[in-house]
Scaffold this active site. Structure first.
Site, mmCIF file in Angstrom:
data_model
loop_
_atom_site.group_PDB
_atom_site.id
_atom_site.type_symbol
_atom_site.label_atom_id
_atom_site.label_comp_id
_atom_site.label_asym_id
_atom_site.label_seq_id
_atom_site.Cartn_x
_atom_site.Cartn_y
_atom_site.Cartn_z
ATOM 1 N N ASN A 40 -0.388 2.781 15.834
ATOM 2 C CA ASN A 40 -0.746 2.260 16.036
ATOM 3 C C ASN A 40 -1.668 1.660 17.562
ATOM 4 O O ASN A 40 -1.217 1.991 18.913
ATOM 5 C CB ASN A 40 1.073 0.620 16.348
ATOM 6 C CG ASN A 40 0.173 -0.964 16.772
ATOM 7 O OD1 ASN A 40 -0.410 -0.856 17.953
ATOM 8 N ND2 ASN A 40 0.892 -1.819 16.441
ATOM 9 N N LYS A 45 -0.234 -0.437 20.601
ATOM 10 C CA LYS A 45 0.845 0.208 21.005
ATOM 11 C C LYS A 45 -0.282 1.123 22.085
ATOM 12 O O LYS A 45 0.685 1.837 23.377
ATOM 13 C CB LYS A 45 1.891 0.587 20.504
ATOM 14 C CG LYS A 45 2.616 -0.731 20.100
ATOM 15 C CD LYS A 45 4.103 -0.116 19.159
ATOM 16 C CE LYS A 45 4.689 -1.461 18.888
ATOM 17 N NZ LYS A 45 6.038 -0.765 18.158
ATOM 18 N N ASP A 104 9.611 1.070 20.099
ATOM 19 C CA ASP A 104 10.082 -0.062 19.400
ATOM 20 C C ASP A 104 9.980 -1.268 19.238
ATOM 21 O O ASP A 104 10.784 -1.444 20.135
ATOM 22 C CB ASP A 104 11.110 0.434 18.226
ATOM 23 C CG ASP A 104 10.813 -0.017 17.189
ATOM 24 O OD1 ASP A 104 9.809 -0.370 15.903
ATOM 25 O OD2 ASP A 104 11.975 -1.156 16.337
#
Length: 214
Positions: A15, A18, A74
């Protein structure tokens, strides 16, 4: 608790948002880090039902593939009026039929679900962002760090900074959304600070205090 004795790690993520935020956070500590995306690692299936389980799946996959410690995240948005949804399925709400992700669509889904629940006033739209970081070693050892920040869902989306659901999340005590904050404002933390704002920065602060300090 196991200390991290190297500054060479893998950021276990595909991602881009992130990866960018984790890079901002680890930068001051002199890490030599590459992402799972850069290394062309296969993205593992996130089959867990908790943030902790999915963070461990990602970190262990990168640690074993690289032979190096790996740090994963996460995270998700848990909305009280939706019984904690989208929660661990936060990214899934953004998935399109072609496999790509559209977070504008995801934010519209959230707003539609809140409207169907009659959650239209600020006090009925409370939510929190959750982040769980997992540091994993190739031998299978893991350390987990959880950070949360309370706030509420706003509509329409505001701001083009950040990523994901940031434009609809207004943290408690602020008049702006994460989407309207710079990276420095959103994290609200740097080495030596006592406090942190974002869920990811709060989890990272615990990681620093646990695994990096002597």
């Amino acid at each position: 608790m196991r200390k991290l004795d190297t500054r060479t790690i893998v950021v276990a993520s595909h991602n881009a948002g992130k990866i960018r935020e984790i890079a901002d956070l680890i930068g001051p500590f002199g890490f030599d880090a590459k992402s799972a995306a850069e290394l062309n690692f296969v993205e593992p299936d996130e089959t867990g039902t908790t943030f902790e389980e999915n963070a461990a799946i990602k970190a262990l996959a990168s640690a074993r593939a690289s032979g190096l410690p790996a740090l994963s995240d996460d995270s998700g948005l848990a909305i009280d009026a939706l019984d904690g949804a989208p929660g661990v399925y936060t990214a899934n709400w953004a998935e399109k039929e072609d496999g790509t992700r559209d977070f504008s669509m995801a934010m519209e889904k959230v707003e539609k679900a809140l409207a169907e629940k009659g959650a239209l006033s600020p006090e009925t739209r409370t939510a929190r962002f959750v982040s769980v970081l997992c540091l994993a070693w190739p031998d299978g050892h893991t350390e987990l760090f959880r950070g949360e920040v309370e706030g509420r869902v706003v509509w329409p989306p505001r701001g083009e900074k950040g990523f994901g659901y940031d434009p609809v999340f207004q943290p408690e005590g602020y008049e702006v959304t994460f989407g309207e904050m710079s990276a420095e404002e959103k994290h609200g933390w740097k080495p030596g600070d006592a406090a942190a704002l974002s869920h990811r920065a709060r989890a990272f602060k615990l990681f620093v205090e646990t695994c990096l300090k002597a």
